[in-house]
Write an enzyme that holds these catalytic residues in place. Structure first.
Site, PDB file in Angstrom:
ATOM      1  CG  ASP A 120     -13.066   0.266   0.797  1.00 32.94           C
ATOM      2  OD1 ASP A 120     -13.235  -0.516  -0.159  1.00 32.94           O
ATOM      3  OD2 ASP A 120     -12.154   0.131   1.634  1.00 32.94           O
ATOM      4  CB  ALA A 180      -7.194  -1.962  -4.003  1.00 34.26           C
ATOM      5  NE  ARG A 190      -4.020  -6.133   6.323  1.00 31.50           N
ATOM      6  CZ  ARG A 190      -4.701  -6.199   5.180  1.00 31.50           C
ATOM      7  NH1 ARG A 190      -6.001  -6.246   5.185  1.00 31.50           N
ATOM      8  NH2 ARG A 190      -4.056  -6.201   4.030  1.00 31.50           N
ATOM      9  NE  ARG A 210      -3.772   2.397   1.990  1.00 35.96           N
ATOM     10  CZ  ARG A 210      -3.460   3.580   2.489  1.00 35.96           C
ATOM     11  NH1 ARG A 210      -2.349   3.744   3.189  1.00 35.96           N
ATOM     12  NH2 ARG A 210      -4.243   4.616   2.301  1.00 35.96           N
TER      13      ARG A 210
HETATM   14  C1  LIG Z   1      -4.611   3.685   6.334  1.00 35.22           C
HETATM   15  C2  LIG Z   1      -5.118   2.593   5.436  1.00 35.22           C
HETATM   16  C3  LIG Z   1      -4.349   1.438   5.264  1.00 35.22           C
HETATM   17  C4  LIG Z   1      -4.786   0.406   4.444  1.00 35.22           C
HETATM   18  N1  LIG Z   1      -4.001  -0.703   4.280  1.00 35.22           N
HETATM   19  C5  LIG Z   1      -4.425  -1.705   3.499  1.00 35.22           C
HETATM   20  C6  LIG Z   1      -3.633  -2.871   3.321  1.00 35.22           C
HETATM   21  O1  LIG Z   1      -2.548  -2.968   3.863  1.00 35.22           O
HETATM   22  N2  LIG Z   1      -4.122  -3.872   2.544  1.00 35.22           N
HETATM   23  C7  LIG Z   1      -5.354  -3.782   1.952  1.00 35.22           C
HETATM   24  O2  LIG Z   1      -5.766  -4.720   1.256  1.00 35.22           O
HETATM   25  N3  LIG Z   1      -6.107  -2.672   2.074  1.00 35.22           N
HETATM   26  C8  LIG Z   1      -5.677  -1.647   2.833  1.00 35.22           C
HETATM   27  N4  LIG Z   1      -6.459  -0.528   2.984  1.00 35.22           N
HETATM   28  C9  LIG Z   1      -7.769  -0.505   2.365  1.00 35.22           C
HETATM   29  C10 LIG Z   1      -7.705  -0.314   0.888  1.00 35.22           C
HETATM   30  O3  LIG Z   1      -6.826   0.728   0.549  1.00 35.22           O
HETATM   31  C11 LIG Z   1      -9.103  -0.012   0.436  1.00 35.22           C
HETATM   32  O4  LIG Z   1      -9.967  -1.044   0.838  1.00 35.22           O
HETATM   33  C12 LIG Z   1      -9.247   0.035  -1.064  1.00 35.22           C
HETATM   34  O5  LIG Z   1      -8.077   0.402  -1.700  1.00 35.22           O
HETATM   35  C13 LIG Z   1     -10.359   0.991  -1.471  1.00 35.22           C
HETATM   36  O6  LIG Z   1      -9.837   2.301  -1.503  1.00 35.22           O
HETATM   37  P1  LIG Z   1     -10.653   3.598  -1.149  1.00 35.22           P
HETATM   38  O7  LIG Z   1      -9.895   4.708  -1.771  1.00 35.22           O
HETATM   39  O8  LIG Z   1     -12.085   3.432  -1.494  1.00 35.22           O
HETATM   40  O9  LIG Z   1     -10.607   3.679   0.419  1.00 35.22           O
HETATM   41  P2  LIG Z   1      -9.395   3.995   1.393  1.00 35.22           P
HETATM   42  O10 LIG Z   1      -8.133   3.422   0.864  1.00 35.22           O
HETATM   43  O11 LIG Z   1      -9.841   3.595   2.739  1.00 35.22           O
HETATM   44  O12 LIG Z   1      -9.234   5.584   1.324  1.00 35.22           O
HETATM   45  C14 LIG Z   1     -10.130   6.496   1.936  1.00 35.22           C
HETATM   46  C15 LIG Z   1      -9.420   7.813   2.134  1.00 35.22           C
HETATM   47  O13 LIG Z   1     -10.347   8.774   2.594  1.00 35.22           O
HETATM   48  C16 LIG Z   1      -9.798   9.469   3.695  1.00 35.22           C
HETATM   49  N5  LIG Z   1     -10.927   9.890   4.522  1.00 35.22           N
HETATM   50  C17 LIG Z   1     -11.682   9.144   5.357  1.00 35.22           C
HETATM   51  N6  LIG Z   1     -12.667   9.862   5.893  1.00 35.22           N
HETATM   52  C18 LIG Z   1     -12.548  11.104   5.381  1.00 35.22           C
HETATM   53  C19 LIG Z   1     -13.291  12.294   5.551  1.00 35.22           C
HETATM   54  N7  LIG Z   1     -14.364  12.350   6.355  1.00 35.22           N
HETATM   55  N8  LIG Z   1     -12.895  13.391   4.867  1.00 35.22           N
HETATM   56  C20 LIG Z   1     -11.822  13.349   4.029  1.00 35.22           C
HETATM   57  N9  LIG Z   1     -11.084  12.251   3.838  1.00 35.22           N
HETATM   58  C21 LIG Z   1     -11.450  11.128   4.497  1.00 35.22           C
HETATM   59  C22 LIG Z   1      -8.888   8.452   4.371  1.00 35.22           C
HETATM   60  O14 LIG Z   1      -7.911   9.073   5.173  1.00 35.22           O
HETATM   61  C23 LIG Z   1      -8.304   7.741   3.158  1.00 35.22           C
HETATM   62  O15 LIG Z   1      -7.175   8.402   2.661  1.00 35.22           O
HETATM   63  C24 LIG Z   1      -6.042   0.533   3.778  1.00 35.22           C
HETATM   64  C25 LIG Z   1      -6.811   1.696   3.925  1.00 35.22           C
HETATM   65  C26 LIG Z   1      -6.360   2.727   4.736  1.00 35.22           C
HETATM   66  C27 LIG Z   1      -7.194   3.989   4.878  1.00 35.22           C
END
Ligand SMILES: Cc1cc2nc3c(=O)[nH]c(=O)nc-3n(C[C@H](O)[C@H](O)[C@H](O)COP(=O)(O)OP(=O)(O)OC[C@H]3O[C@@H](n4cnc5c(N)ncnc54)[C@H](O)[C@@H]3O)c2cc1C
Length: 474
Positions: free
Chosen positions: A334, A347, A210, A127
């Site tokens: 997500d 992802a 993990r 990540r």
């Molecule tokens: C810190 C972290 C570590 C992760 N590590 C892993 C991993 O090791 N392996 C794995 O399989 N998946 C991991 N994931 C999950 C994975 O990245 C997601 O399930 C997937 O990539 C979907 O991505 P997304 O952009 O929808 O959500 P996310 O990757 O969860 O991103 C959401 C983003 O929105 C930001 N955010 C949240 N609430 C608010 C708000 N109210 N206002 C503004 N910004 C906000 C968060 O800080 C984050 O940057 C992780 C997620 C996070 C946040």
């Protein structure tokens, strides 16, 4: 190339559309939304809650559809290929006996054609590498990531979408754009505006330990036999160890060992990437099933202090409405649909959403953005919901398989990662189906998606029905 296209950092940007997009959340989905929106000619900014780039996390597997447009970002593609881990895949009994070596991902078999043209897509990335890669590409293109901005609520009127932001100094502000993308993860605050109700998170019955153990902490402390058993493959390994009601994914690379151990939860774990436990906690849990591979146990005992995340696997029923009634706020990744890790798709589907949404907005053009988000939703929901369900099926298979039978007949391990998942190109699909899906959304014309399992008609489902199967098979 048209006279209004431009090139920055080797990336060709299509002619400007005049559509403004505000992405809330700088995770994997939000960053890719920004990049693809920029490429498709939209104006885009990102608001992120964290005060700076957060690269916490361990391994991420992203399938070819998520990288369908990576070839258009040459420097990012080069970084991706350099930093990914081209490990080989195998199934093991928890006692440490190999059941089957499968090696390559199916999309890399000779003759297979996947959707990430010209890209070698290995099993695994980290990540931190993906977060850095996407952020650096945004910086090189001049896309602004504004840190320290937490979305509190979403709204819209006929002319614009609105998000209320809490700043680090305690003040609040309103930000507007033609379209606001709520890419703010599982705890999004967008549901009240988008669906009119809160979406309940329910236990899926399991949790996950993990984290990563850096190689420099391992090599000097392990016996020669353990080193031989774990570190002799030049490409590294992605091993799944199966036991009754639990399994461990162990990813062995030149730089680290990554572990993800799924176990039946008892209420201690949290949905937080900062909920740390010790190596002793993990060992206690493993030893509930006596007989784990002693050399794997030696590795697990070297988990550094405060580095192991105890993540509860919560579940939210598939909800079909990602675009608000007015069409100006749309959930992505997500925030629209959470995945169990055993689907291997969280992802990937966030990235697919990003590519589809940016394409739909370009196809719609300025003035028709509100329809574009609904068309995107109609193109994506059934595919995503079908893939979400595979997480339950894969977990059931791994937790309840007869290991003796699997050892004799490895073909019984029918993990669900079929070709219809990894051959899909979300950009091409949106281009080919936009007009028909638009007619469906605007005047109810018949439309059938073709991005799911061939020949299967989508059936709505919920967690209660899937958990029922879990009980039946125990
Ligand atoms: C810190 C972290 C570590 C992760 N590590 C892993 C991993 O090791 N392996 C794995 O399989 N998946 C991991 N994931 C999950 C994975 O990245 C997601 O399930 C997937 O990539 C979907 O991505 P997304 O952009 O929808 O959500 P996310 O990757 O969860 O991103 C959401 C983003 O929105 C930001 N955010 C949240 N609430 C608010 C708000 N109210 N206002 C503004 N910004 C906000 C968060 O800080 C984050 O940057 C992780 C997620 C996070 C946040």
């Amino acid at each position: 190339m048209s006279s209004t296209d431009s090139v920055v950092d080797g990336v060709r940007r299509l002619s400007p559309t005049g559509i403004s997009i505000l992405v809330v959340g700088g995770g994997v989905g939000g960053m890719m939304t920004a990049l693809e929106s920029w490429r498709q000619g939209h104006d885009v900014r990102i608001l992120e809650r964290n005060p700076k780039l957060d690269t916490i996390g361990d391994c991420l597997g992203i399938l070819p559809p998520g990288w369908s447009t990576l070839r258009f970002f040459p420097k990012m593609k080069e970084q991706f290929e350099r930093e990914s881990y081209d490990v080989e895949f195998s199934f093991w009994r928890y006692e440490g006996r190999l059941i089957e070596h499968r090696g390559e991902a199916e999309w890399n078999y000779p003759g297979a054609v996947h959707s990430a043209k010209d890209v070698r897509v290995p099993w695994m990335e980290t990540r931190s590498s993906i977060a850095n890669m996407l952020t650096q590409q945004c910086e090189r293109l001049g896309i602004k990531v504004e840190y320290g901005n937490t979305a509190v609520s979403y709204d819209e009127n006929e002319n614009e979408a609105i998000v209320t932001i809490a700043k680090l100094d305690g003040t609040t502000a309103k930000e507007t754009a033609d379209i606001i993308v709520a890419a703010d993860g599982v705890a999004t605050t967008s549901h009240e505006h988008v669906t009119g109700r809160k979406v309940r998170a329910e236990s899926s019955g399991y949790a996950l330990y993990r984290g990563l153990i850096p190689m420099d902490l391992l090599k000097s402390k392990l016996s020669a036999a353990t080193q031989e058993k774990f570190f002799s493959s030049p490409r590294g390994d992605f091993r799944i160890y199966m036991a009754t009601d639990r399994h461990a994914n162990i990813i062995i690379t030149r730089d680290f060992v990554c572990y993800a151990i799924t176990y039946k939860e008892d209420g201690h774990s949290k949905e937080s990437w900062r909920a740390a436990v010790s190596a002793d906690d993990v060992l206690k849990r493993l030893n509930e099933t006596p007989g784990w591979d002693p050399e794997l146990v030696d590795i697990i005992s070297l988990i550094p202090e405060k580095s192991c995340v105890d993540w509860t696997l919560l579940w939210r029923d598939p909800q079909p409405q990602w675009a608000s009634k007015g069409g100006r706020v749309v959930q992505l990744g997500d925030s629209a649909h959470s995945f169990l890790p055993t689907s291997g798709n969280g992802a990937t589907q966030a990235l697919e959403d990003a590519l589809s949404l940016a394409t739909c907005l370009r196809l719609a053009g300025k003035g028709k953005e509100q329809t574009a988000t609904k068309v995107h939703n109609a193109l994506r929901f059934e595919r995503v919901s079908t893939i979400q369900k595979t997480g339950f099926a894969n977990r059931r298979l791994m937790h309840h398989i007869d290991l003796d039978a699997a050892e004799a007949h490895p073909e019984l391990i029918t993990m669900t990662l079929p070709a219809w998942i990894w051959t899909h190109d979300p950009v091409e699909y949106a281009k080919e189906n936009y007009a028909a899906a638009e007619a469906h959304v605007t005047n109810g014309a018949p439309f059938k998606n073709t991005n799911g399992p061939p020949g299967v008609t989508y059936e709505p489902w919920d967690i209660a029905s899937e958990m029922g199967k879990e009980t039946l098979s125990t």
